[in-house]
Each structure stands twice: as C-alpha cells, then as structure tokens.
Design a protein around this motif. Structure first.
Motif, PDB file in Angstrom:
ATOM      1  N   VAL A 157      -0.609 -18.214 -73.769  1.00 40.50           N
ATOM      2  CA  VAL A 157      -1.266 -17.300 -72.838  1.00 40.50           C
ATOM      3  C   VAL A 157      -2.533 -16.792 -73.516  1.00 40.50           C
ATOM      4  N   HIS A 158      -3.680 -16.942 -72.855  1.00 39.89           N
ATOM      5  CA  HIS A 158      -4.962 -16.523 -73.415  1.00 39.89           C
ATOM      6  C   HIS A 158      -5.334 -15.174 -72.805  1.00 39.89           C
ATOM      7  N   LEU A 159      -5.577 -14.181 -73.692  1.00 39.60           N
ATOM      8  CA  LEU A 159      -5.840 -12.828 -73.218  1.00 39.60           C
ATOM      9  C   LEU A 159      -6.766 -12.107 -74.185  1.00 39.60           C
ATOM     10  N   ASP A 160      -7.999 -11.824 -73.761  1.00 38.06           N
ATOM     11  CA  ASP A 160      -8.923 -10.972 -74.521  1.00 38.06           C
ATOM     12  C   ASP A 160      -9.036 -11.358 -75.991  1.00 38.06           C
ATOM     13  N   GLY A 161      -9.321 -12.629 -76.250  1.00 39.58           N
ATOM     14  CA  GLY A 161      -9.498 -13.063 -77.626  1.00 39.58           C
ATOM     15  C   GLY A 161      -8.212 -13.307 -78.377  1.00 39.58           C
ATOM     16  N   ALA A 162      -7.097 -13.288 -77.667  1.00 37.25           N
ATOM     17  CA  ALA A 162      -5.798 -13.534 -78.297  1.00 37.25           C
ATOM     18  C   ALA A 162      -5.108 -14.710 -77.617  1.00 37.25           C
ATOM     19  N   PRO A 193     -11.432 -13.959 -84.649  1.00 36.42           N
ATOM     20  CA  PRO A 193     -12.193 -13.045 -85.498  1.00 36.42           C
ATOM     21  C   PRO A 193     -12.921 -11.974 -84.687  1.00 36.42           C
ATOM     22  N   ARG A 194     -12.983 -10.766 -85.244  1.00 39.93           N
ATOM     23  CA  ARG A 194     -13.724  -9.649 -84.654  1.00 39.93           C
ATOM     24  C   ARG A 194     -13.283  -9.388 -83.210  1.00 39.93           C
ATOM     25  N   THR A 195     -11.980  -9.357 -83.019  1.00 41.00           N
ATOM     26  CA  THR A 195     -11.407  -9.202 -81.679  1.00 41.00           C
ATOM     27  C   THR A 195     -10.476  -7.992 -81.639  1.00 41.00           C
ATOM     28  N   THR A 196     -10.532  -7.257 -80.531  1.00 33.99           N
ATOM     29  CA  THR A 196      -9.576  -6.185 -80.270  1.00 33.99           C
ATOM     30  C   THR A 196      -8.883  -6.461 -78.941  1.00 33.99           C
ATOM     31  N   THR A 197      -7.563  -6.426 -78.948  1.00 34.19           N
ATOM     32  CA  THR A 197      -6.757  -6.713 -77.765  1.00 34.19           C
ATOM     33  C   THR A 197      -5.766  -5.578 -77.537  1.00 34.19           C
ATOM     34  N   THR A 198      -5.690  -5.100 -76.306  1.00 36.01           N
ATOM     35  CA  THR A 198      -4.704  -4.082 -75.945  1.00 36.01           C
ATOM     36  C   THR A 198      -3.669  -4.700 -75.024  1.00 36.01           C
ATOM     37  N   LEU A 199      -2.397  -4.578 -75.411  1.00 33.63           N
ATOM     38  CA  LEU A 199      -1.295  -5.169 -74.665  1.00 33.63           C
ATOM     39  C   LEU A 199      -0.498  -4.077 -73.969  1.00 33.63           C
ATOM     40  N   VAL A 211       2.686  -9.322 -89.970  1.00 31.98           N
ATOM     41  CA  VAL A 211       1.433 -10.048 -90.154  1.00 31.98           C
ATOM     42  C   VAL A 211       1.687 -11.274 -91.015  1.00 31.98           C
ATOM     43  N   ASP A 212       1.329 -12.439 -90.501  1.00 30.46           N
ATOM     44  CA  ASP A 212       1.508 -13.688 -91.233  1.00 30.46           C
ATOM     45  C   ASP A 212       0.227 -14.099 -91.932  1.00 30.46           C
ATOM     46  N   GLN A 213      -0.862 -14.071 -91.224  1.00 27.36           N
ATOM     47  CA  GLN A 213      -2.133 -14.588 -91.730  1.00 27.36           C
ATOM     48  C   GLN A 213      -3.233 -13.566 -91.486  1.00 27.36           C
ATOM     49  N   GLY A 214      -4.039 -13.289 -92.502  1.00 25.17           N
ATOM     50  CA  GLY A 214      -5.111 -12.319 -92.354  1.00 25.17           C
ATOM     51  C   GLY A 214      -4.582 -10.900 -92.390  1.00 25.17           C
ATOM     52  N   SER A 215      -5.263 -10.006 -91.693  1.00 24.61           N
ATOM     53  CA  SER A 215      -4.835  -8.614 -91.572  1.00 24.61           C
ATOM     54  C   SER A 215      -5.073  -8.160 -90.143  1.00 24.61           C
ATOM     55  N   ASP A 245     -13.568 -12.060 -90.357  1.00 28.24           N
ATOM     56  CA  ASP A 245     -14.300 -13.214 -89.822  1.00 28.24           C
ATOM     57  C   ASP A 245     -13.437 -14.462 -89.718  1.00 28.24           C
ATOM     58  N   VAL A 246     -12.142 -14.323 -89.910  1.00 27.78           N
ATOM     59  CA  VAL A 246     -11.218 -15.457 -89.777  1.00 27.78           C
ATOM     60  C   VAL A 246     -10.098 -15.063 -88.825  1.00 27.78           C
ATOM     61  N   PRO A 247      -9.437 -16.034 -88.189  1.00 24.61           N
ATOM     62  CA  PRO A 247      -8.330 -15.703 -87.276  1.00 24.61           C
ATOM     63  C   PRO A 247      -7.195 -14.990 -88.014  1.00 24.61           C
ATOM     64  N   ALA A 248      -6.480 -14.153 -87.282  1.00 22.75           N
ATOM     65  CA  ALA A 248      -5.293 -13.470 -87.809  1.00 22.75           C
ATOM     66  C   ALA A 248      -4.092 -13.861 -86.955  1.00 22.75           C
ATOM     67  N   ARG A 249      -2.938 -13.927 -87.590  1.00 27.15           N
ATOM     68  CA  ARG A 249      -1.724 -14.313 -86.861  1.00 27.15           C
ATOM     69  C   ARG A 249      -0.598 -13.351 -87.208  1.00 27.15           C
ATOM     70  N   ALA A 250       0.194 -13.014 -86.182  1.00 31.73           N
ATOM     71  CA  ALA A 250       1.310 -12.079 -86.372  1.00 31.73           C
ATOM     72  C   ALA A 250       2.450 -12.453 -85.440  1.00 31.73           C
ATOM     73  N   VAL A 251       3.637 -11.962 -85.764  1.00 36.21           N
ATOM     74  CA  VAL A 251       4.806 -12.109 -84.900  1.00 36.21           C
ATOM     75  C   VAL A 251       5.220 -10.714 -84.456  1.00 36.21           C
ATOM     76  N   LEU A 252       5.330 -10.530 -83.140  1.00 34.41           N
ATOM     77  CA  LEU A 252       5.720  -9.253 -82.559  1.00 34.41           C
ATOM     78  C   LEU A 252       7.165  -9.332 -82.095  1.00 34.41           C
ATOM     79  N   VAL A 253       7.998  -8.392 -82.560  1.00 35.72           N
ATOM     80  CA  VAL A 253       9.376  -8.293 -82.090  1.00 35.72           C
ATOM     81  C   VAL A 253       9.580  -6.902 -81.503  1.00 35.72           C
ATOM     82  N   GLY A 254      10.540  -6.783 -80.611  1.00 37.13           N
ATOM     83  CA  GLY A 254      10.811  -5.486 -80.013  1.00 37.13           C
ATOM     84  C   GLY A 254      12.108  -5.495 -79.239  1.00 37.13           C
TER      85      GLY A 254
END
Length: 325
Positions: A157-162, A193-199, A211-215, A245-254
């Motif tokens: 799913v593509h959403l606001d730079g994510a 990179p340089r992206t802000t996304t609100t979910l 956080v897996d990759q980047g910060s 300036d590089v992609p970041a990757r994370a896993v979200l659980v809830g």
C-alpha cells in the motif's frame, strides 16, 4: 524459533506519557555456532504489547560466516509464531505436516495452542539472512486450540511516501485475511528519505514500532536501529518521520491490551508454573501432544532444566494511580 531467555532482562526504561523507548539485548540461538538475535520483548519494562509477547530481530547476517539459521525440532504451546523476512529464505516444517518457505514480504503464521513442533533452516541459496520472529500469546479461551499454519502475501500500500505491507489486522485501508484470536496489527513500513507520514490508528490499541533500517522519529521521539518505541492506547494517529537521506524500514505491531498474566519459559506460554512443567515433561517423553516433524536430518532440541523456583506469571508493570511517569 527457540526460545525465551527468562533469566536475563534488558535495562529498564523509564516509562513516560508519550513514547517509551525499549532497547534490545543480544541473545544467542542454538549451539556453538549460535546465531545472535536482538530481543526487545519481553523485558522488565514491558512483557506484552497487545498480545505480542516476543520480538526477535536478526541480521543482516552473512550466512557464509555465521552458518545461518538451523533450528532443530522444538516445541511450542499457547502461542502463535509470526515469521517475517527482509532478505534470505527459511525452510519451515512442522508437525501439522506443513512444509513452506519464509520469503521477504510473505507472512508465515503457525499456531501452537495445545502443542506443536517445528524446524527452521535457512536455505542453501541464502547469502544474507535478515528478519524478525514474533510471538503472539493466545488468550486463555483459545490457548489449547489445535495446530494451524497460514501463509499470506500482502499487497503493498503506497501512502504519503511510505510503502506499507499489512500482514495482520488493518492499517492504511488494507486488511489481512489471516485470522487472529485477539485484535492485532502487524505491518512492515518503509519510509522514503525526508518523508513524514501520519497514519490513522485504532485508539483501543497500544503499539510498538521496531526500527530495522535507518532511524525513525515516532510522534517526535527518535528511534534508532533495533530500538522499539511503545505508545499506549488513546491515540488516533501516529506520525512517522524519516529525516535522513536513505530509506528507513520498521515493523509496527499493536493490539488491545492483553489483560491476562502469562508464564513464559523456553518456548512455552502458559498461565501457571504447572502448565510449564507438564509441557516440558510431555516434550521430553516424546508425547503425541507435539507430534513429529518429518524431513529434518538431525536430533530434536532437548528441553533445558527448569529453574529451582516457581515461575511466576507476569503482566505489564502498572503505574501508580495518577502518575505520569
């Protein structure tokens, strides 16, 4: 994957009203050529996030140097295992008769309620092994359920730079078809990179972002690689920012808070010390409770010795009434 190191805990993190940052500890898996994983759940500061009770994060490991993953037959009770890879491939076999491969972007979920056993081995073609292994505690009403195995490939799913892949629950307009025994969320999120996304998130859920990759900056708090950020219930949105300036990757659980207290020892999730003793005895006696895994060339993993004390049930620590810290 095997199993819970119940005798060591990560340093306690001071819980605040916003984002609680949980740091990992290194845990070896297996024998003399043990593969090392970074474990952020459980720890003293937090036992569960929703029904998620275990988070191991590993790699990227050069299989030529580490030997990769080779986990012999071992048992589980009272939980579901969730396998998610970023790179490499793992061959899964279990006593239900399932024979499947864990690949990047594909969910493998195994239910070991009353009892199941399985193996996990990285395949010969795997050069880099990198992923997470997660456990979900089954609620008391379902913790003796039968064995099950599910495979699902979520669409991106593509959403606001994510780019988001929802493997359990619902997020960003997508819903996984894989059933759960309590309300849950699991998703991989890659931020450009340089992206802000609100979910938009469920206010009844508490959440953890690994956080897996980047910060990633979670609601204003910076999370570095391998850190887990926790947010409590009551939030309707979550803002993620990648300021690099590089992609970041994370896993979200809830999930909704898991109100039951659990006993975790080795690969077992029960409610009492006696649950653990019985499961260990059944495994050591080669009971039909756990079945048999075909296709693995070696011996199964023996259960470790029980501690010389009663294993006490644990839940999340509670704050004093009226406290904001």
């Amino acid at each position: 994957m095997s199993g819970v190191d119940t005798d060591r805990v990560a340093p306690e993190t001071d819980p605040g009203p916003g984002v609680e940052v949980l740091t990992p500890r290194d845990v070896p898996l297996g024998g003399p050529r043990a593969m090392t994983v970074r474990r952020t759940l459980p720890q003293r500061a937090r036992t569960l996030i929703g029904a998620w009770c275990f988070i191991d994060h590993y790699g990227p490991d050069d299989v030529a140097e580490t030997g990769g993953m080779d986990v012999a037959p071992h048992p589980h009770i009272g939980l579901q295992t969730v396998s998610w890879l970023f790179s490499g491939e793992i061959e899964h076999r279990d006593s239900l008769g399932s024979h499947a491969f864990v690949r990047p972007g594909e969910l493998n979920l195994m239910t070991g309620g009353h009892g199941i056993s399985h193996t996990e081995v990285s395949t010969p073609g795997t050069a880099l092994l990198h992923g997470v292994q997660l456990w979900v505690a089954l609620p008391d009403a379902h913790r003796h359920t039968g064995r099950d195995f599910r495979h699902h490939v979520p669409a991106p799913v593509h959403l606001d730079g994510a780019v988001i892949r929802v493997f359990l629950g619902s997020l960003a307009g997508d819903t996984s078809p894989v059933p759960a025994f309590t309300p849950l969320l699991g998703a991989e999120i890659v931020l450009e990179p340089r992206t802000t996304t609100t979910l938009d998130i469920d206010p009844a859920f508490e959440h953890g972002l690994l956080v897996d990759q980047g910060s990633v900056r979670l609601d204003g708090t910076l999370l570095r690689g391998a850190e887990l950020g926790y947010t409590a219930t009551g939030n309707r949105t979550m803002t993620l920012a990648n300021e690099t300036d590089v992609p970041a990757r994370a896993v979200l659980v809830g999930g909704t808070p898991f109100e039951e207290r659990i006993v975790m020892w080795w690969n077992f999730v029960g409610r009492t010390h006696e649950d653990i003793v019985e499961a260990r005895q059944d495994w050591e006696a080669s009971s039909d409770r756990f079945g048999h895994v075909d296709g693995y060339p070696g011996a199964r993993i023996p259960a470790p010795a029980l501690p010389n004390a009663t294993i006490a049930p644990r839940g999340n620590p509670t704050r004093p009434k009226g406290s904001t810290r």
